[in-house]
Design a protein around this motif. Structure first.
Motif, PDB file in Angstrom:
ATOM      1  N   ARG A 162       0.466  -1.263  -0.124  1.00  0.00           N
ATOM      2  CA  ARG A 162      -0.195   0.047  -0.102  1.00  0.00           C
ATOM      3  C   ARG A 162       0.912   1.277   0.250  1.00  0.00           C
ATOM      4  O   ARG A 162       0.488   1.984  -0.985  1.00  0.00           O
ATOM      5  CB  ARG A 162      -0.812   0.132   1.550  1.00  0.00           C
ATOM      6  CG  ARG A 162      -2.101   1.033   0.851  1.00  0.00           C
ATOM      7  CD  ARG A 162      -3.015   0.648   2.278  1.00  0.00           C
ATOM      8  NE  ARG A 162      -2.193   1.169   3.978  1.00  0.00           N
ATOM      9  CZ  ARG A 162      -1.662   2.545   4.173  1.00  0.00           C
ATOM     10  NH1 ARG A 162      -2.533   3.460   3.491  1.00  0.00           N
ATOM     11  NH2 ARG A 162      -1.448   2.778   4.915  1.00  0.00           N
ATOM     12  N   ARG A 163       1.666   1.301   0.627  1.00  0.00           N
ATOM     13  CA  ARG A 163       2.666   2.797   1.147  1.00  0.00           C
ATOM     14  C   ARG A 163       3.277   2.838  -0.562  1.00  0.00           C
ATOM     15  O   ARG A 163       3.638   4.477  -0.816  1.00  0.00           O
ATOM     16  CB  ARG A 163       3.941   1.985   2.162  1.00  0.00           C
ATOM     17  CG  ARG A 163       2.868   2.424   3.209  1.00  0.00           C
ATOM     18  CD  ARG A 163       4.292   2.783   4.443  1.00  0.00           C
ATOM     19  NE  ARG A 163       3.556   2.127   5.748  1.00  0.00           N
ATOM     20  CZ  ARG A 163       4.215   1.864   7.225  1.00  0.00           C
ATOM     21  NH1 ARG A 163       5.815   1.531   6.917  1.00  0.00           N
ATOM     22  NH2 ARG A 163       3.651   2.113   7.823  1.00  0.00           N
ATOM     23  N   GLN A 164       3.859   0.914  -0.807  1.00  0.00           N
ATOM     24  CA  GLN A 164       4.756   1.406  -2.691  1.00  0.00           C
ATOM     25  C   GLN A 164       3.884   1.838  -3.389  1.00  0.00           C
ATOM     26  O   GLN A 164       4.131   3.203  -4.221  1.00  0.00           O
ATOM     27  CB  GLN A 164       5.407   0.345  -2.564  1.00  0.00           C
ATOM     28  CG  GLN A 164       6.453  -0.600  -1.685  1.00  0.00           C
ATOM     29  CD  GLN A 164       6.411  -1.612  -1.979  1.00  0.00           C
ATOM     30  OE1 GLN A 164       6.093  -2.064  -3.157  1.00  0.00           O
ATOM     31  NE2 GLN A 164       7.810  -2.137  -1.353  1.00  0.00           N
ATOM     32  N   GLU A 165       2.597   1.164  -2.984  1.00  0.00           N
ATOM     33  CA  GLU A 165       1.568   2.372  -4.414  1.00  0.00           C
ATOM     34  C   GLU A 165       1.256   3.696  -4.237  1.00  0.00           C
ATOM     35  O   GLU A 165       1.475   4.063  -5.449  1.00  0.00           O
ATOM     36  CB  GLU A 165      -0.250   1.388  -4.014  1.00  0.00           C
ATOM     37  CG  GLU A 165       0.276  -0.396  -4.987  1.00  0.00           C
ATOM     38  CD  GLU A 165      -0.904  -0.750  -4.714  1.00  0.00           C
ATOM     39  OE1 GLU A 165      -2.357  -0.088  -4.003  1.00  0.00           O
ATOM     40  OE2 GLU A 165      -0.548  -1.853  -4.813  1.00  0.00           O
ATOM     41  N   GLN A 166       1.465   4.376  -2.622  1.00  0.00           N
ATOM     42  CA  GLN A 166       1.287   5.791  -2.739  1.00  0.00           C
ATOM     43  C   GLN A 166       2.327   6.256  -2.762  1.00  0.00           C
ATOM     44  O   GLN A 166       1.960   7.494  -4.017  1.00  0.00           O
ATOM     45  CB  GLN A 166       1.111   5.888  -0.941  1.00  0.00           C
ATOM     46  CG  GLN A 166      -0.471   5.763  -0.652  1.00  0.00           C
ATOM     47  CD  GLN A 166      -0.527   5.579   0.908  1.00  0.00           C
ATOM     48  OE1 GLN A 166       0.123   6.353   1.676  1.00  0.00           O
ATOM     49  NE2 GLN A 166      -1.765   5.271   0.953  1.00  0.00           N
TER      50      GLN A 166
ATOM     51  N   VAL B  99      12.819   3.867  -7.714  1.00  0.00           N
ATOM     52  CA  VAL B  99      12.540   4.083  -8.465  1.00  0.00           C
ATOM     53  C   VAL B  99      11.443   2.099  -8.115  1.00  0.00           C
ATOM     54  O   VAL B  99      10.225   1.941  -8.165  1.00  0.00           O
ATOM     55  CB  VAL B  99      11.030   4.672  -9.590  1.00  0.00           C
ATOM     56  CG1 VAL B  99      10.370   4.490 -10.145  1.00  0.00           C
ATOM     57  CG2 VAL B  99      11.583   6.026  -8.862  1.00  0.00           C
ATOM     58  N   LEU B 100      12.449   1.818  -8.874  1.00  0.00           N
ATOM     59  CA  LEU B 100      12.289   0.025  -8.937  1.00  0.00           C
ATOM     60  C   LEU B 100      12.085  -0.764  -8.427  1.00  0.00           C
ATOM     61  O   LEU B 100      11.192  -1.570  -7.932  1.00  0.00           O
ATOM     62  CB  LEU B 100      12.852   0.368 -10.536  1.00  0.00           C
ATOM     63  CG  LEU B 100      13.052   0.346 -11.949  1.00  0.00           C
ATOM     64  CD1 LEU B 100      13.380   0.094 -12.950  1.00  0.00           C
ATOM     65  CD2 LEU B 100      11.616  -0.196 -12.530  1.00  0.00           C
ATOM     66  N   GLN B 101      13.122  -0.308  -7.269  1.00  0.00           N
ATOM     67  CA  GLN B 101      13.184  -0.710  -6.029  1.00  0.00           C
ATOM     68  C   GLN B 101      11.826  -0.746  -5.301  1.00  0.00           C
ATOM     69  O   GLN B 101      11.961  -1.062  -4.168  1.00  0.00           O
ATOM     70  CB  GLN B 101      14.416  -0.751  -5.404  1.00  0.00           C
ATOM     71  CG  GLN B 101      15.817  -1.332  -6.486  1.00  0.00           C
ATOM     72  CD  GLN B 101      17.501  -0.499  -5.410  1.00  0.00           C
ATOM     73  OE1 GLN B 101      16.855   0.415  -4.546  1.00  0.00           O
ATOM     74  NE2 GLN B 101      18.163  -1.045  -6.415  1.00  0.00           N
TER      75      GLN B 101
END
Length: 357
Positions: free
Chosen positions: A185-189, A274-276
């Motif tokens: 969820r945090r990565q999507e945000q 960004v990818l990581q």
């Protein structure tokens, strides 16, 4: 009247009323391996000047465990439990009277392990020749394993601390899945904020200006201003906004302008970070986007090359569209595709395109 041995006081942690053989009575409750005392005294003892006077300093005191019975004298003796004695004890003579003393006892048997049987202590006084002088039997005793059981018998509220309770495998798996979902969820945000204009290149200006001069390039354009993504009223920083995001065209154009504002030597590190921090679905989407752009770029370049060859054959001054901001449909037959030096840096350096690039 002859002397007799009396238990003047029998300590217990609690008393409990039980019914045995249709008779209700109170029994003493103690915890296994926890000491309690029996105060002993010789009643109607002989005068101290008499040779028959019972002096605990000249006698030995022994204790054994018997099962409770209707006739206490008929109680069967409890044998060894796992090669251990069912009771340990220590006798101490009173400092004031030699015919009084205290017997400290530790019970090593449990009522629950003996078919809920109650116990009694059989106390004996032996002379120097190990001959029985006096004896007595204690009140019925119930032995429990934990102090919490005594508190419950007293009516006290026992709160479970939860310490020592093993977690089940399903609990641990559930916690792990919860942590994974929270991380996703945090990565999507983070990805939404990057696409929405929250992350900009290091050292970029806070304002965005469009370069209207198409013929000359004086360096990368300034970075766009940092703008907050659309937010629904009442939403917190940790919640996703429910307001619709900008269209794909606008979002992609904004992301490309931000990329162009990043210095060339910092771009690989930016993309890597960004990818990581992205989910697998996000990485797959980025890969698919790059594949489509690469294919369309190759197709547009082929059409541009064909148009340039045709212009040369007609004697026109055709120039390569590379560096032009856009090649329209009038200039390139069958294609409305155009790209700039920024597209070259983003795509041509990342993918193996035809050699004529």
């Amino acid at each position: 009247m002859s002397p007799s041995l009396m238990i003047t006081k029998q300590e217990s942690l609690a008393t409990q009323e039980v019914a045995r053989d249709g008779v209700h009575r109170k029994v003493c409750v103690n915890v296994k391996n926890m000491p309690f005392a029996l105060d002993l005294s010789v009643v109607n003892n002989f005068p101290q000047t008499s040779s028959k006077f019972i002096n605990f300093r000249r006698c030995s005191v022994e204790a054994s465990v018997c099962y409770d019975a209707r006739d206490p004298a008929e109680g069967k003796k409890v044998e060894l439990v796992s090669s251990k004695k069912p009771v340990t004890y220590k006798f101490q003579v009173s400092d004031k009277n030699v015919d009084e003393g205290s017997l400290e006892v530790r019970m090593l048997v449990l009522t629950s392990q003996h078919e809920d049987s109650l116990f009694r202590l059989h106390v004996r006084v032996l002379d120097s020749h190990q001959e029985l002088v006096l004896s007595t039997i204690s009140e019925a005793i119930k032995v429990v394993s934990k102090p919490d059981q005594v508190r419950r018998i007293r009516g006290e509220k026992v709160q479970s601390s939860g310490k020592g309770k093993k977690r089940t495998h399903s609990d641990m798996v559930g916690d792990t899945l919860s942590r994974i979902e929270e991380a996703q969820r945090r990565q999507e945000q983070l990805l939404l904020r990057l696409l929405g204009g929250r992350d900009v290149g290091d050292g970029a200006d806070d304002t965005m200006e469009e370069d209207t001069d198409c013929g000359e390039e004086s360096g990368p354009p300034p970075a766009p201003a940092v703008t907050e993504p659309p937010r629904q009223a009442g939403a917190t920083d940790g919640e996703l906004s429910l307001v619709p995001l900008p269209s794909f065209d606008k979002t992609l154009a904004l992301a490309l302008k931000q990329f162009a504002a990043i210095p060339s030597d910092e771009r690989p590190n930016k993309i890597r970070r960004v990818l990581q921090s992205s989910t697998m679905d996000a990485v797959r989407s980025m890969t698919e986007l790059c594949d489509i752009v690469t294919a369309e770029t190759s197709r547009g370049l082929q059409a541009t090359a064909s148009t340039a060859s045709a212009r040369s054959a007609r004697g026109t001054n055709a120039s390569s569209p590379i560096g032009d901001p856009m090649v329209t449909g009038d200039e390139v037959t069958g294609s409305s595709f155009g790209y700039s030096d920024f597209y070259q840096d983003l795509l041509l350096n990342s993918y193996a395109l035809p050699e004529y690039l």
